[in-house]
Design a protein around this motif. Structure first.
Motif, PDB file in Angstrom:
ATOM      1  N   ASP A 729       0.847  -1.194   0.000  1.00 34.52           N
ATOM      2  CA  ASP A 729       0.000   0.000   0.000  1.00 34.52           C
ATOM      3  C   ASP A 729       0.885   1.248   0.000  1.00 34.52           C
ATOM      4  O   ASP A 729       1.668   1.467   0.929  1.00 34.52           O
ATOM      5  N   PRO A 730       0.786   2.094  -1.049  1.00 33.35           N
ATOM      6  CA  PRO A 730       1.653   3.286  -1.078  1.00 33.35           C
ATOM      7  C   PRO A 730       1.297   4.321  -0.014  1.00 33.35           C
ATOM      8  O   PRO A 730       2.090   5.231   0.236  1.00 33.35           O
ATOM      9  N   ASP A 731       0.123   4.207   0.588  1.00 34.79           N
ATOM     10  CA  ASP A 731      -0.282   5.192   1.592  1.00 34.79           C
ATOM     11  C   ASP A 731       0.313   4.925   2.973  1.00 34.79           C
ATOM     12  O   ASP A 731       0.180   5.764   3.873  1.00 34.79           O
ATOM     13  N   LEU A 732       0.934   3.770   3.169  1.00 36.60           N
ATOM     14  CA  LEU A 732       1.520   3.445   4.469  1.00 36.60           C
ATOM     15  C   LEU A 732       2.941   3.990   4.573  1.00 36.60           C
ATOM     16  O   LEU A 732       3.638   4.166   3.564  1.00 36.60           O
ATOM     17  N   ASP A 733       3.368   4.227   5.797  1.00 38.48           N
ATOM     18  CA  ASP A 733       4.744   4.654   6.068  1.00 38.48           C
ATOM     19  C   ASP A 733       5.577   3.399   6.282  1.00 38.48           C
ATOM     20  O   ASP A 733       5.685   2.882   7.402  1.00 38.48           O
ATOM     21  N   HIS A 734       6.157   2.880   5.224  1.00 37.89           N
ATOM     22  CA  HIS A 734       6.841   1.589   5.272  1.00 37.89           C
ATOM     23  C   HIS A 734       8.164   1.708   6.039  1.00 37.89           C
ATOM     24  O   HIS A 734       8.798   2.778   6.092  1.00 37.89           O
ATOM     25  N   GLY A 735       8.580   0.599   6.595  1.00 31.93           N
ATOM     26  CA  GLY A 735       9.777   0.572   7.412  1.00 31.93           C
ATOM     27  C   GLY A 735       9.517   0.926   8.859  1.00 31.93           C
ATOM     28  O   GLY A 735      10.451   1.241   9.598  1.00 31.93           O
ATOM     29  N   THR A 736       8.246   0.834   9.273  1.00 29.30           N
ATOM     30  CA  THR A 736       7.866   1.163  10.650  1.00 29.30           C
ATOM     31  C   THR A 736       7.064   0.009  11.247  1.00 29.30           C
ATOM     32  O   THR A 736       6.429  -0.771  10.533  1.00 29.30           O
ATOM     33  N   GLU A 737       7.080  -0.050  12.574  1.00 26.28           N
ATOM     34  CA  GLU A 737       6.314  -1.065  13.278  1.00 26.28           C
ATOM     35  C   GLU A 737       4.818  -0.830  13.102  1.00 26.28           C
ATOM     36  O   GLU A 737       4.028  -1.778  13.049  1.00 26.28           O
ATOM     37  N   ARG A 738       4.410   0.425  12.957  1.00 22.11           N
ATOM     38  CA  ARG A 738       2.992   0.744  12.802  1.00 22.11           C
ATOM     39  C   ARG A 738       2.449   0.169  11.489  1.00 22.11           C
ATOM     40  O   ARG A 738       1.336  -0.362  11.447  1.00 22.11           O
ATOM     41  N   ALA A 739       3.214   0.268  10.416  1.00 24.48           N
ATOM     42  CA  ALA A 739       2.776  -0.290   9.130  1.00 24.48           C
ATOM     43  C   ALA A 739       2.663  -1.801   9.213  1.00 24.48           C
ATOM     44  O   ALA A 739       1.767  -2.403   8.604  1.00 24.48           O
ATOM     45  N   TYR A 740       3.561  -2.435   9.973  1.00 24.17           N
ATOM     46  CA  TYR A 740       3.517  -3.893  10.106  1.00 24.17           C
ATOM     47  C   TYR A 740       2.335  -4.326  10.974  1.00 24.17           C
ATOM     48  O   TYR A 740       1.578  -5.225  10.603  1.00 24.17           O
ATOM     49  N   ARG A 741       2.147  -3.666  12.118  1.00 19.44           N
ATOM     50  CA  ARG A 741       1.155  -4.121  13.088  1.00 19.44           C
ATOM     51  C   ARG A 741      -0.267  -3.715  12.698  1.00 19.44           C
ATOM     52  O   ARG A 741      -1.191  -4.525  12.759  1.00 19.44           O
ATOM     53  N   TYR A 742      -0.440  -2.459  12.286  1.00 18.40           N
ATOM     54  CA  TYR A 742      -1.783  -1.956  12.012  1.00 18.40           C
ATOM     55  C   TYR A 742      -2.108  -1.929  10.518  1.00 18.40           C
ATOM     56  O   TYR A 742      -3.272  -2.037  10.142  1.00 18.40           O
ATOM     57  N   GLY A 743      -1.121  -1.770   9.672  1.00 20.42           N
ATOM     58  CA  GLY A 743      -1.365  -1.756   8.237  1.00 20.42           C
ATOM     59  C   GLY A 743      -1.321  -3.130   7.597  1.00 20.42           C
ATOM     60  O   GLY A 743      -1.747  -3.298   6.455  1.00 20.42           O
ATOM     61  N   GLY A 744      -0.814  -4.120   8.331  1.00 19.07           N
ATOM     62  CA  GLY A 744      -0.771  -5.479   7.794  1.00 19.07           C
ATOM     63  C   GLY A 744       0.245  -5.664   6.690  1.00 19.07           C
ATOM     64  O   GLY A 744       0.173  -6.646   5.950  1.00 19.07           O
ATOM     65  N   CYS A 745       1.213  -4.769   6.547  1.00 18.62           N
ATOM     66  CA  CYS A 745       2.210  -4.879   5.471  1.00 18.62           C
ATOM     67  C   CYS A 745       3.302  -5.862   5.885  1.00 18.62           C
ATOM     68  O   CYS A 745       3.778  -5.844   7.017  1.00 18.62           O
ATOM     69  N   ARG A 746       3.709  -6.700   4.947  1.00 16.18           N
ATOM     70  CA  ARG A 746       4.758  -7.690   5.203  1.00 16.18           C
ATOM     71  C   ARG A 746       5.915  -7.545   4.214  1.00 16.18           C
ATOM     72  O   ARG A 746       6.591  -8.512   3.895  1.00 16.18           O
ATOM     73  N   CYS A 747       6.125  -6.319   3.727  1.00  8.38           N
ATOM     74  CA  CYS A 747       7.250  -6.088   2.819  1.00  8.38           C
ATOM     75  C   CYS A 747       8.558  -6.213   3.611  1.00  8.38           C
ATOM     76  O   CYS A 747       8.563  -6.173   4.848  1.00  8.38           O
ATOM     77  N   PRO A 748       9.709  -6.344   2.955  1.00 12.00           N
ATOM     78  CA  PRO A 748      10.981  -6.530   3.685  1.00 12.00           C
ATOM     79  C   PRO A 748      11.282  -5.404   4.674  1.00 12.00           C
ATOM     80  O   PRO A 748      11.792  -5.664   5.772  1.00 12.00           O
ATOM     81  N   GLU A 749      10.971  -4.154   4.300  1.00 12.05           N
ATOM     82  CA  GLU A 749      11.276  -3.042   5.202  1.00 12.05           C
ATOM     83  C   GLU A 749      10.441  -3.122   6.483  1.00 12.05           C
ATOM     84  O   GLU A 749      10.956  -2.920   7.590  1.00 12.05           O
ATOM     85  N   CYS A 750       9.157  -3.405   6.341  1.00 14.38           N
ATOM     86  CA  CYS A 750       8.302  -3.481   7.528  1.00 14.38           C
ATOM     87  C   CYS A 750       8.652  -4.691   8.391  1.00 14.38           C
ATOM     88  O   CYS A 750       8.571  -4.624   9.621  1.00 14.38           O
ATOM     89  N   ARG A 751       9.018  -5.808   7.760  1.00 15.18           N
ATOM     90  CA  ARG A 751       9.439  -6.973   8.556  1.00 15.18           C
ATOM     91  C   ARG A 751      10.708  -6.664   9.341  1.00 15.18           C
ATOM     92  O   ARG A 751      10.860  -7.072  10.494  1.00 15.18           O
ATOM     93  N   THR A 752      11.661  -5.947   8.721  1.00 12.88           N
ATOM     94  CA  THR A 752      12.902  -5.597   9.412  1.00 12.88           C
ATOM     95  C   THR A 752      12.617  -4.701  10.613  1.00 12.88           C
ATOM     96  O   THR A 752      13.181  -4.892  11.704  1.00 12.88           O
ATOM     97  N   ALA A 753      11.710  -3.723  10.422  1.00 13.02           N
ATOM     98  CA  ALA A 753      11.362  -2.848  11.532  1.00 13.02           C
ATOM     99  C   ALA A 753      10.678  -3.619  12.650  1.00 13.02           C
ATOM    100  O   ALA A 753      10.937  -3.389  13.841  1.00 13.02           O
ATOM    101  N   HIS A 754       9.814  -4.555  12.307  1.00 14.76           N
ATOM    102  CA  HIS A 754       9.127  -5.349  13.322  1.00 14.76           C
ATOM    103  C   HIS A 754      10.109  -6.245  14.072  1.00 14.76           C
ATOM    104  O   HIS A 754      10.012  -6.378  15.312  1.00 14.76           O
TER     105      HIS A 754
END
Length: 762
Positions: A729-754
């Motif tokens: 989702d381009p509207d999420l701030d990727h590379g953050t724990e918030r995108a992983y936990r609340y946005g459901g994003c599992r891209c490499p950047e969000c996984r690394t932050a989580h």
């Protein structure tokens, strides 16, 4: 796309002036400027412009024609449209002919079938009457469009079929890499075909609200339906000429009061509307979207306005009533639901398409359904009007959506299926044999799945759902051809193909020796099929869900191709078993009734098997053991001599010896569970924007299985990360724990932050 327009028409002196200016070497913009000054306009009449693909039998060339030539020369042209374009173009041809000179009764249909050409006088008069409403670029009422739209927010990429495939579909087309506003413009003929595809196949979801739409919220309209063509599976008969194709797919019927194609109706207003379809002509040209095309100075389509259009309040019921090309079956709770002609992997099954046309009522043991084209073809064949006709083929198509709410199209599966010659299909018994052969394939597949489910290891209970049946698809056409010329040899060939496929499937499954031996025993008892039949009712306890019941001894004439136990006489009436199952006097289900009829002895009362309620007897109690059997002594490991507490030894020496073998065994199981087709589909869904958890649920997987396959494939991790990155989702701030936990994003950047947050919290 690109180049000068070939079929754009201008009017009066302006056209002559443009030609003079071009001959003088003047720029085209000068000629177009003169055109505006003279008040003339650019047009593309669908009646004479070239946009319908055909093959000309006289000149032996492939070319494009307009509606006039397609209908007036239908006896020497062959319709070559296939897939999405073919489906929507055929509907326009059917609607145009039906509105102009469609037969009302079968007497009129026979006269049209036996005539050399279609009714030229009525067709010419009708198209001349409505030619102004069939102009693609008309300034007030453009064909198949909404003339009230004047704002064009999107460029021409909206018309591309790949646009309906989401981000994953657009990745396959280089044209989508162009910046907004730089997408190549469409020639009018191409734009006309793409426009009809967009109307018939557009996906559901949120749409931009049209001006004046009172249902809009924040400039958007919610809950739009998919296009009418994309909602159900379709079949159409492919004739030798356009004339044959039209008549074979158009059952005769009188025109309903108020029924009219879209070009005869008042131009719709821009806002979305909910209304009931009036009849067949209305449904064949249903304006499910409000679209308007804009042309550039060269007469090519460069901008598009697209909004939600007319919605049906109960689309399944109305499409089943008015659309003769759609396929339906009886639902569990009554009524008709769309019939599926694809397998669990979304691949179109040829024998399912053949059975839907040859046996629309489910008389060969299948689920009763409905096919307007199938019943029309049965009437024609029964009357012998196609006794001298050559090969008969049907084109079947089904739309596969990536998400449950049908916002993205993953594929439109289409295939030509051969049925046999008209002379062969004229005999009802031969048609029944072919339909029964198709039903036999379904019975075989159900039994094979049951066998695999019976012997599947406990750690993999869903192995039966991943059997590959594609090898049988190519063998069906050959078996059907042999069956048409030699029924005995055709049956033998088809049964041999089914048996060979069963052996191949069982050999490829990762089973232990005892499991494989058990599977072979079950296959020998359950898979042989003596006759083509759809009966799968259980007969004994050991293979209750695998084997058909014993057949009733034959006391009448030998079998002529149609299955026995078709009818039952009770209460002084003779009806089929399917009809008795719907009768209020029948107290049992159709499978129970069929099983009782199959086992009914001579002289047994037919009313009793209808009215006796079904009951399930209690299982016999197990006898008490005579004495307590002592537990066996613990086995010793052959490698180290230590006692084995489980199935295998757990000592370090034995475990080290098993590392390679265990890894290969787990890899074999993983490749069966997570097949290449599943992996490709998962990547397609993720690139299309679907969440990993949702995609895994749809594919019967777990996220752990999706990530863990990297242990067996070195390239898988990179492919999975690329798909997650493309579809995020381009509207999420990727590379953050918030995108992983609340946005459901599992891209490499969000996984690394989580992972970083999890490591600090431990």
């Amino acid at each position: 796309m690109g180049g000068a327009p070939e079929h754009v028409h201008c009017h009066g002196s302006a056209r002559r002036l443009i030609l003079h200016q071009r001959a003088a070497g003047r720029p085209r913009r000068v000629a177009r400027g003169l055109l505006r000054l003279l008040g003339d306009r650019v047009s593309f009449p669908l009646t004479t412009g070239a946009w319908i693909p055909v093959y000309d039998h006289d000149s032996r060339t492939f070319r494009e024609v307009g509606l006039n030539e397609a209908l007036l020369a239908a006896h020497r042209l062959e319709f070559t449209g296939r897939g999405q374009e073919g489906a929507v173009l055929l509907r326009v041809l059917l609607a145009a002919f039906d509105a102009a000179a469609g037969p009302v009764t079968y007497e009129e249909w026979v006269a049209a079938w036996q005539a050399e050409t279609l009714d030229a006088a009525r067709i010419t008069a009708y198209l001349e009457q409505w030619e102004h409403r069939l102009d693609l670029l008309h300034p007030q009422h453009p064909a198949f469009q909404c003339g009230a739209l004047t704002d064009f927010p999107r460029d021409a990429r909206v018309l591309h079929p790949s646009y309906l495939g989401g981000a994953g579909g657009r990745m396959l087309s280089e044209a989508f890499r162009a910046e907004e506003g730089r997408f190549p413009a469409w020639e009018p003929g191409q734009a006309a075909r793409a426009l009809l595809v967009l109307i018939g196949y557009d996906v559901a979801g949120i749409k931009r609200a049209a001006p004046g739409d009172r249902t809009a919220r924040a400039g958007k309209v919610y809950g739009s339906h998919t296009g009418a063509v994309a909602q159900v599976s379709h079949v159409n008969i492919v004739g030798r000429t356009v004339k044959d194709t039209i008549l074979l797919n158009l059952p005769p019927q009188p025109r309903r009061r108020g029924d009219a194609p879209v070009w005869e109706r008042t131009a719709p207003a821009a806002p979305m509307a909910v209304r009931q379809p009036v009849g067949r002509l209305d449904v064949l040209t249903w304006p499910g979207r409000r679209i308007r095309l804009r042309t550039d100075s060269e007469g090519r389509v460069d901008r598009v306005a697209r909004h939600d259009g007319d919605r049906m309040p109960d689309p399944w019921r109305q499409l089943a009533e008015f659309d003769p090309l759609s396929l339906w079956r009886e639902g569990r709770e009554g009524g008709l639901v769309p019939a599926a002609i694809t397998d669990s992997h979304g691949v179109l099954v040829p024998w399912a398409a053949a059975r839907s046309v040859l046996d629309p009522d489910g008389e060969e043991g299948g689920t009763p359904g409905y096919s307007g084209v199938g019943r029309h073809l049965a009437r024609i064949l029964d009357e012998g009007w196609m006794a001298d006709y050559g090969p008969v083929r049907v084109e079947a198509s089904a739309t596969l959506h990536t998400t449950p709410h049908k916002s993205v199209i993953s594929d439109v599966s289409a295939e030509l299926v051969a049925l046999g010659t008209g002379g062969f299909l004229t005999a009802r018994a031969d048609r029944s044999d072919l339909a029964a052969a198709a039903r036999t394939a379904d019975v075989y597949l159900a039994r094979l799945r049951a066998i695999v489910k019976e012997v599947a290891p406990a750690h993999h209970p869903r192995m039966a759902d991943r059997i590959d049946f594609m090898p049988l698809h190519g063998r069906w056409e050959k078996a059907a051809g042999v069956l048409a010329s030699d029924p005995v040899q055709g049956r033998r060939l088809w049964r041999a193909d089914l048996g060979a496929h069963a052996r191949q499937v069982l050999e490829m499954l990762p089973l232990r020796l005892d499991e494989r031996a058990r599977a072979e025993v079950l296959a020998e008892e359950a898979l042989p099929i003596a006759e083509f039949t759809g009966n799968v009712t259980p007969s004994h306890d050991r293979l209750r869900h695998l084997v058909s019941p014993p057949r009733r001894p034959r006391t009448k004439a030998p079998r002529t191709g149609r299955p026995t136990l078709r009818a039952l006489t009770a209460y002084g009436e003779t009806k089929s078993l399917a009809q008795w199952a719907k009768d209020p006097r029948c107290q049992v289900s159709y499978p129970t009734l069929r099983a009782r009829a199959a086992a009914m002895e001579n002289g047994q009362d037919a009313e009793s098997i209808l009215t006796t309620p079904a009951s399930r007897s209690r299982r016999p109690a197990l006898p008490e053991p005579a004495a307590v059997i002592p537990a066996p002594r613990a086995a010793l490991c052959k490698g180290c001599g230590m006692p084995v507490t489980g199935a295998i030894s757990r000592c370090e020496e034995c475990r080290a010896k098993r590392v390679t073998a265990d890894w290969l065994y787990r890899k074999e199981i993983a490749e069966v569970i997570f097949s290449p087709a599943k992996r490709a589909e998962l990547l397609r869904r993720l690139a299309g924007g679907e969440a990993l958890a949702d995609a895994c649920i749809e594919l019967d997987l777990t996220p752990h299985r999706a990530h863990g396959f990297a242990a067996y494939d070195d390239d898988w991790r990179g492919q999975l990360d690329d798909a997650l990155t493309v579809g995020r989702d381009p509207d999420l701030d990727h590379g953050t724990e918030r995108a992983y936990r609340y946005g459901g994003c599992r891209c490499p950047e969000c996984r690394t932050a989580h992972d970083a947050v999890s490591a600090t919290s431990r």
